[in-house]
Design a protein around this motif. Structure first.
Motif, PDB file in Angstrom:
ATOM      1  N   VAL A 177       1.004  -0.959   0.256  1.00 50.48           N
ATOM      2  CA  VAL A 177       0.465  -0.327  -0.199  1.00 50.48           C
ATOM      3  C   VAL A 177       0.955   0.931  -0.074  1.00 50.48           C
ATOM      4  N   ALA A 178       0.165   2.364  -0.873  1.00 48.62           N
ATOM      5  CA  ALA A 178       1.320   3.441  -0.749  1.00 48.62           C
ATOM      6  C   ALA A 178       0.119   4.481  -0.918  1.00 48.62           C
ATOM      7  N   LEU A 179       0.706   5.815  -0.140  1.00 49.62           N
ATOM      8  CA  LEU A 179       0.224   6.425   0.356  1.00 49.62           C
ATOM      9  C   LEU A 179       0.862   7.929   0.664  1.00 49.62           C
ATOM     10  N   LYS A 180      -0.187   8.983   0.309  1.00 45.41           N
ATOM     11  CA  LYS A 180      -0.067  10.826  -0.258  1.00 45.41           C
ATOM     12  C   LYS A 180      -0.726  11.498   1.300  1.00 45.41           C
ATOM     13  N   LEU A 181      -0.420  11.479   2.676  1.00 39.36           N
ATOM     14  CA  LEU A 181      -0.684  12.165   3.343  1.00 39.36           C
ATOM     15  C   LEU A 181      -0.767  13.706   3.450  1.00 39.36           C
TER      16      LEU A 181
ATOM     17  N   ARG B 273       7.768  18.126   7.612  1.00 37.02           N
ATOM     18  CA  ARG B 273       9.163  18.537   8.171  1.00 37.02           C
ATOM     19  C   ARG B 273       8.679  19.306  10.024  1.00 37.02           C
ATOM     20  N   HIS B 274       7.568  19.483   9.705  1.00 36.55           N
ATOM     21  CA  HIS B 274       7.485  19.907  10.959  1.00 36.55           C
ATOM     22  C   HIS B 274       6.631  18.273  12.158  1.00 36.55           C
ATOM     23  N   ALA B 275       7.235  18.190  13.089  1.00 40.58           N
ATOM     24  CA  ALA B 275       7.448  17.784  14.679  1.00 40.58           C
ATOM     25  C   ALA B 275       6.100  17.337  14.650  1.00 40.58           C
ATOM     26  N   ASP B 276       5.379  18.097  15.406  1.00 33.29           N
ATOM     27  CA  ASP B 276       3.204  17.902  15.445  1.00 33.29           C
ATOM     28  C   ASP B 276       3.116  17.457  13.952  1.00 33.29           C
ATOM     29  N   GLN B 277       3.368  16.954  13.145  1.00 27.37           N
ATOM     30  CA  GLN B 277       3.334  16.600  11.564  1.00 27.37           C
ATOM     31  C   GLN B 277       3.290  15.367  11.049  1.00 27.37           C
ATOM     32  N   GLN B 278       4.437  14.450  11.927  1.00 22.95           N
ATOM     33  CA  GLN B 278       5.350  13.615  11.435  1.00 22.95           C
ATOM     34  C   GLN B 278       3.665  12.259  11.756  1.00 22.95           C
ATOM     35  N   VAL B 279       3.725  10.886  11.262  1.00 23.75           N
ATOM     36  CA  VAL B 279       2.671  10.014  11.436  1.00 23.75           C
ATOM     37  C   VAL B 279       3.872   8.842  11.186  1.00 23.75           C
ATOM     38  N   ARG B 280       3.617   8.521  12.205  1.00 23.66           N
ATOM     39  CA  ARG B 280       3.667   7.116  12.800  1.00 23.66           C
ATOM     40  C   ARG B 280       3.584   6.414  13.980  1.00 23.66           C
ATOM     41  N   GLY B 281       3.826   5.048  13.461  1.00 22.92           N
ATOM     42  CA  GLY B 281       2.880   3.895  14.559  1.00 22.92           C
ATOM     43  C   GLY B 281       3.081   2.489  14.100  1.00 22.92           C
ATOM     44  N   THR B 282       2.749   1.785  14.696  1.00 22.07           N
ATOM     45  CA  THR B 282       2.857  -0.236  14.237  1.00 22.07           C
ATOM     46  C   THR B 282       1.040  -0.197  14.368  1.00 22.07           C
ATOM     47  N   VAL B 283       0.911  -0.815  13.781  1.00 19.75           N
ATOM     48  CA  VAL B 283      -0.854  -2.391  13.304  1.00 19.75           C
ATOM     49  C   VAL B 283      -0.290  -3.574  13.773  1.00 19.75           C
ATOM     50  N   VAL B 284      -0.560  -4.153  13.801  1.00 26.23           N
ATOM     51  CA  VAL B 284      -1.051  -5.930  13.926  1.00 26.23           C
ATOM     52  C   VAL B 284      -1.988  -6.188  12.750  1.00 26.23           C
ATOM     53  N   LEU B 285      -1.441  -6.159  11.885  1.00 26.32           N
ATOM     54  CA  LEU B 285      -2.059  -7.471  10.864  1.00 26.32           C
ATOM     55  C   LEU B 285      -2.924  -8.522  10.940  1.00 26.32           C
ATOM     56  N   PRO B 286      -3.951  -8.485  10.645  1.00 26.98           N
ATOM     57  CA  PRO B 286      -4.292  -9.663  11.551  1.00 26.98           C
ATOM     58  C   PRO B 286      -4.359 -11.095  10.347  1.00 26.98           C
TER      59      PRO B 286
ATOM     60  N   VAL C 239       3.546  -4.508  11.713  1.00 24.22           N
ATOM     61  CA  VAL C 239       4.638  -4.374  11.107  1.00 24.22           C
ATOM     62  C   VAL C 239       4.678  -2.304  11.413  1.00 24.22           C
ATOM     63  N   GLU C 240       5.952  -1.434  11.028  1.00 23.50           N
ATOM     64  CA  GLU C 240       5.563   0.106  11.125  1.00 23.50           C
ATOM     65  C   GLU C 240       5.013   0.285  10.313  1.00 23.50           C
ATOM     66  N   PHE C 241       4.702   1.828  10.898  1.00 23.41           N
ATOM     67  CA  PHE C 241       4.469   2.619   8.766  1.00 23.41           C
ATOM     68  C   PHE C 241       4.956   4.283   9.701  1.00 23.41           C
ATOM     69  N   ARG C 242       5.080   5.221   9.032  1.00 22.84           N
ATOM     70  CA  ARG C 242       5.649   5.988   8.918  1.00 22.84           C
ATOM     71  C   ARG C 242       6.113   7.216   7.851  1.00 22.84           C
ATOM     72  N   THR C 243       6.082   8.366   7.463  1.00 21.05           N
ATOM     73  CA  THR C 243       6.084   9.035   7.147  1.00 21.05           C
ATOM     74  C   THR C 243       6.870   9.512   6.291  1.00 21.05           C
ATOM     75  N   SER C 244       7.091   9.731   5.234  1.00 18.99           N
ATOM     76  CA  SER C 244       8.819  10.272   4.577  1.00 18.99           C
ATOM     77  C   SER C 244       8.572  11.314   4.114  1.00 18.99           C
ATOM     78  N   ARG C 245       9.745  11.737   3.799  1.00 15.16           N
ATOM     79  CA  ARG C 245      10.064  13.183   4.407  1.00 15.16           C
ATOM     80  C   ARG C 245       9.215  13.735   2.871  1.00 15.16           C
ATOM     81  N   GLU C 246       8.894  13.044   1.749  1.00 10.81           N
ATOM     82  CA  GLU C 246       7.228  13.566   0.817  1.00 10.81           C
ATOM     83  C   GLU C 246       6.138  13.681   0.974  1.00 10.81           C
ATOM     84  N   ALA C 247       6.261  13.138   2.905  1.00  7.06           N
ATOM     85  CA  ALA C 247       4.532  12.490   3.777  1.00  7.06           C
ATOM     86  C   ALA C 247       3.659  11.351   2.487  1.00  7.06           C
TER      87      ALA C 247
END
Length: 237
Positions: A44-48, A53-66, A161-169
């Motif tokens: 899956v590829a997402l553009k958010l 560049r702003h610390a309060d807009q970074q998206v990062r987390g984990t999820v257990v795929l069922p 799995v972990e997900f997090r935004t790249s520099r390009e969101a």
């Protein structure tokens, strides 16, 4: 522009590049267009709509795929004493402290996930330049710096799995194998998208899900309607 082979060109004809599909349509099409001789990974590829560049807009987390990832995950744990024993009993592939740090410094990295207890981060911090670029550096936000090492090992082995935004969101996450079939892949896709939506920063303004696409290892990208994803998650689609 890269040239594609005849097989890819024929498969690509099945995908209408001018439209956005619903999650179910896209997943069924992804499975249909997977023609390689091996079990392709579905990603899956997402553009958010955030500015990483702003610390309060970074998206990062984990999820257990069922349904799991379909991949055997090798887990390394940096721990000592009782926590090291807990990690071994939970199925960790590599467990150690100073000696494991030395192995990594010498170039031996035979694991996909690294977990560490908080007291080990003074040592593990030395590996930042090695593990960081590979996305393997333990981090509390990813659930990989924890005292609950046994739980963490079991979760990553089961399909966390972990997900997090790249520099390009952008966000790129594998959600399983083609052999899972559309239903199991949709289960994993729902879990991932639920987690990403819940991780929306309060500082993010406007449309959050800008672009969504699904693809297999050797197949073309399939655009998914962000609105249809939102409706689907809400049980409306």
């Amino acid at each position: 522009m890269a040239k594609h082979g005849k097989r890819y060109v024929e498969i690509a004809k099945l995908v209408d590049r001018t439209r956005e599909y619903t999650p179910r349509e896209a997943m069924e099409l992804a499975v249909q267009t997977a023609r390689a001789k091996f079990d392709e990974t579905v990603e899956v590829a997402l553009k958010l709509g955030v500015d990483p560049r702003h610390a309060d807009q970074q998206v990062r987390g984990t999820v257990v795929l069922p349904e799991g990832t379909g991949k055997a995950v090798r887990v390394a744990v940096f721990a000592k004493g009782e926590k090291a024993r807990e990690a071994e009993q939970a199925g960790a592939d590599v467990v150690g402290a100073e000696e494991l740090v030395a192995e990594v410094q010498n170039g031996r990295i035979d694991f996909d996930v690294a977990i560490a207890t908080p007291d080990m981060m003074g040592l593990v911090g030395r590996l930042g330049r090695i593990l960081g670029p590979r996305g393997l550096m333990p981090n509390p936000k990813a659930g990989t710096v924890t005292m609950e090492v046994a739980k963490a090992v079991r979760e990553f082995k089961a399909g966390k799995v972990e997900f997090r935004t790249s520099r390009e969101a952008g966000v790129h996450v594998p959600i399983g194998k083609v052999s899972f079939g559309p239903e199991r892949l949709l289960n994993n896709f729902r879990a991932l998208m639920d987690a990403v939506v819940r991780a929306r920063p309060a500082a993010a303004k406007g449309q959050y899900l800008r672009r969504v696409a699904i693809s297999t290892t050797m197949g073309p990208g399939i655009k998914v309607s962000p609105q249809s994803v939102t409706e689907w998650l809400a049980g409306e689609g």
